[in-house]
Design an enzyme around this catalytic site. Sequence first.
Site, mmCIF file in Angstrom:
data_model
loop_
_atom_site.group_PDB
_atom_site.id
_atom_site.type_symbol
_atom_site.label_atom_id
_atom_site.label_comp_id
_atom_site.label_asym_id
_atom_site.label_seq_id
_atom_site.Cartn_x
_atom_site.Cartn_y
_atom_site.Cartn_z
ATOM 1 N N CYS A 113 -0.886 37.261 -30.014
ATOM 2 C CA CYS A 113 -0.973 37.778 -28.649
ATOM 3 C C CYS A 113 -2.385 37.800 -28.096
ATOM 4 C CB CYS A 113 -0.364 39.173 -28.562
ATOM 5 S SG CYS A 113 -1.368 40.455 -29.338
ATOM 6 N N CYS A 166 1.814 43.284 -30.274
ATOM 7 C CA CYS A 166 2.948 42.369 -30.402
ATOM 8 C C CYS A 166 3.766 42.598 -31.671
ATOM 9 C CB CYS A 166 2.477 40.923 -30.351
ATOM 10 S SG CYS A 166 1.585 40.391 -31.824
ATOM 11 N N CYS A 191 -13.585 44.465 -40.064
ATOM 12 C CA CYS A 191 -13.824 45.813 -39.560
ATOM 13 C C CYS A 191 -12.953 45.999 -38.316
ATOM 14 C CB CYS A 191 -15.313 45.947 -39.222
ATOM 15 S SG CYS A 191 -15.791 47.604 -38.751
ATOM 16 N N CYS A 250 -5.750 39.002 -32.763
ATOM 17 C CA CYS A 250 -4.398 38.670 -33.205
ATOM 18 C C CYS A 250 -4.075 37.245 -32.752
ATOM 19 C CB CYS A 250 -3.396 39.654 -32.595
ATOM 20 S SG CYS A 250 -1.677 39.182 -32.870
HETATM 21 ZN ZN LIG Z 1 -0.665 40.761 -31.517
#
Ligand SMILES: [Zn+2]
Length: 249
Positions: free
Chosen positions: A204, A155, A224, A201
């Site tokens: 998204c 994204c 990580c 994330c």
């Molecule tokens: Zn994203």
Amino acid sequence: MTSLAVLALAVALVFSACQQSRSGEAQAAENAQPAAQSQRVGSTSAPSTADESEPAVAADDSEPQSTGEDAQQENAADEDAEQDDAGLSGETESADTAAAESEDAPMSKDDYKELAMENLTAEQYDICFLKGTEPPGSGKYDHFYEPGTYYCVVCGEPLFKSDTKYDSGSGWPAFYDAIGTDAVTTEEDNSLGMRRIEVMCSNCGAHLGHVFDDGPAPTGQRYCINSLALEFKPDEEQAESEQTESEQE
Ligand SMILES: [Zn+2]
């Protein structure tokens, strides 16, 4: 004079009713066709099928039925056609509205997934949406320390800064912090017989990697992260593009 006019009107009405009744069924089928034309189509096609497959009686039987309820059938057919038209135009409008809304509305996680299927490599898709892991030491950002920002490959949201990146020796890029408190979300992951904390994330939902509590100061965290889930941009480029944007405004 008046009675003549009434007579003429009556004749005209009878004539038009007659026309309508004869064309009733064909007209319903082919809404836009003129009555005379559709009648011709009907009269040529009906006998041929009757001759070949069915006895002529079948054709004769259907004749009186169609004349009997003609006027009603046609009215009903007309109303149906009008309703169909209204329904169609309604659907078209709502579809247009939905399309316009989706352009303005923020993209859903399913939208990003669809976009990723078109734009990402199979390896990237495997990591971001099937929670895969790139082989250790294979990632292009494993030993990469240029100053800049790491963005979500799906994204484009900024996720990590180069000044929190360090060499964990694990074979994957490691950061001791995310770019902001809202950039990534975490969730317990008990797959593969391990208890780990998955990093995604926030924008998204793409899978990025895992976070462990064996990182360096000041946070003690080790994010990580798979190189394939990230896209690095140097700070100069970012500054330039921001400058260009402000110049345009
Ligand atoms: Zn994203």
